[in-house]
Design a protein around this motif. Structure first.
Motif, PDB file in Angstrom:
ATOM      1  N   GLU A  35       9.314  -6.966  -0.072  1.00  0.00           N
ATOM      2  CA  GLU A  35       8.496  -5.846  -0.512  1.00  0.00           C
ATOM      3  C   GLU A  35       9.423  -4.867  -1.208  1.00  0.00           C
ATOM      4  O   GLU A  35      10.412  -4.408  -0.633  1.00  0.00           O
ATOM      5  N   THR A  36       9.126  -4.543  -2.467  1.00  0.00           N
ATOM      6  CA  THR A  36       9.989  -3.678  -3.257  1.00  0.00           C
ATOM      7  C   THR A  36       9.749  -2.220  -2.903  1.00  0.00           C
ATOM      8  O   THR A  36       8.757  -1.879  -2.242  1.00  0.00           O
ATOM      9  N   GLY A  39       6.357  -0.701  -3.695  1.00  0.00           N
ATOM     10  CA  GLY A  39       5.178  -1.228  -3.020  1.00  0.00           C
ATOM     11  C   GLY A  39       4.713  -2.591  -3.476  1.00  0.00           C
ATOM     12  O   GLY A  39       3.720  -3.098  -2.965  1.00  0.00           O
ATOM     13  N   LEU A  41       4.850  -6.684  -3.776  1.00  0.00           N
ATOM     14  CA  LEU A  41       5.241  -7.777  -2.901  1.00  0.00           C
ATOM     15  C   LEU A  41       5.700  -8.920  -3.793  1.00  0.00           C
ATOM     16  O   LEU A  41       4.940  -9.386  -4.645  1.00  0.00           O
ATOM     17  N   GLN A  42       6.953  -9.348  -3.655  1.00  0.00           N
ATOM     18  CA  GLN A  42       7.485 -10.433  -4.468  1.00  0.00           C
ATOM     19  C   GLN A  42       7.759 -11.647  -3.610  1.00  0.00           C
ATOM     20  O   GLN A  42       8.314 -11.529  -2.518  1.00  0.00           O
ATOM     21  N   LEU A  99       1.410  -9.013   5.549  1.00  0.00           N
ATOM     22  CA  LEU A  99       1.550  -7.645   5.057  1.00  0.00           C
ATOM     23  C   LEU A  99       0.297  -7.164   4.345  1.00  0.00           C
ATOM     24  O   LEU A  99       0.161  -5.992   4.050  1.00  0.00           O
ATOM     25  N   THR A 121       4.681 -11.821  -8.318  1.00  0.00           N
ATOM     26  CA  THR A 121       4.645 -10.402  -7.974  1.00  0.00           C
ATOM     27  C   THR A 121       3.205  -9.985  -7.753  1.00  0.00           C
ATOM     28  O   THR A 121       2.340 -10.232  -8.598  1.00  0.00           O
ATOM     29  N   ARG A 123       0.457  -6.840  -6.276  1.00  0.00           N
ATOM     30  CA  ARG A 123       0.204  -5.427  -5.978  1.00  0.00           C
ATOM     31  C   ARG A 123      -1.146  -5.335  -5.293  1.00  0.00           C
ATOM     32  O   ARG A 123      -2.005  -6.197  -5.461  1.00  0.00           O
ATOM     33  N   LYS A 124      -1.341  -4.259  -4.532  1.00  0.00           N
ATOM     34  CA  LYS A 124      -2.659  -4.035  -3.934  1.00  0.00           C
ATOM     35  C   LYS A 124      -3.641  -3.700  -5.038  1.00  0.00           C
ATOM     36  O   LYS A 124      -3.327  -2.968  -5.975  1.00  0.00           O
TER      37      LYS A 124
END
Length: 128
Positions: A35-36, A39, A41-42, A99, A121, A123-124
């Motif tokens: 998690e970068t 925010g 997620l990779q 997560l 990659t 993102r929410k």
């Protein structure tokens, strides 16, 4: 400690699938999840020798499924194999998203394959 526990659960799930599932899946690639700071997620999936157009990525609320076929490169009929350590054949890897918040599902925003590493990659989703 939490990361270690998740790693042990993941390993137990893979062993369970390996010994108790009768599927045509030959191997599972290793995966790193990060998690970068902003925010995102990779996921970094090791897929050396697999072409990008052969990879299928499917996203559902429970996680991500990655699959493809890694062909055996040596087809010399007169040759003799002395050692095989690199996995070949069809692979499939399902990665659950612990997560992920069910009220804020993830969307895939970038996908790249470089040096045998597939990077996804997420993102929410906005407004979800």
């Amino acid at each position: 400690m939490w990361g270690e526990a998740l790693s042990m659960l993941d390993r137990a799930q893979r062993l369970h699938r390996q010994f108790f599932t009768h599927a045509a899946v030959a191997w599972e690639p290793p995966v790193d999840i990060v998690e970068t700071g902003d925010g995102a997620l990779q996921m970094h999936i090791a897929l050396p020798g697999v072409s990008g157009d052969a990879i299928t990525v499917a996203l559902d609320p429970a996680g991500i499924s990655i699959s493809a076929l890694r062909a055996f490169p040596c087809r010399d009929e007169g040759g003799q194999i002395h050692r095989l350590e690199i996995p070949y054949g069809r692979f499939e890897r399902f990665i659950g998203l612990p997560l992920g918040d069910p009220y804020a599902p993830l969307e895939l925003v970038a996908q790249s394959l470089a040096d045998g590493i597939l990077t996804l990659t997420f993102r929410k989703k906005e407004g979800a």
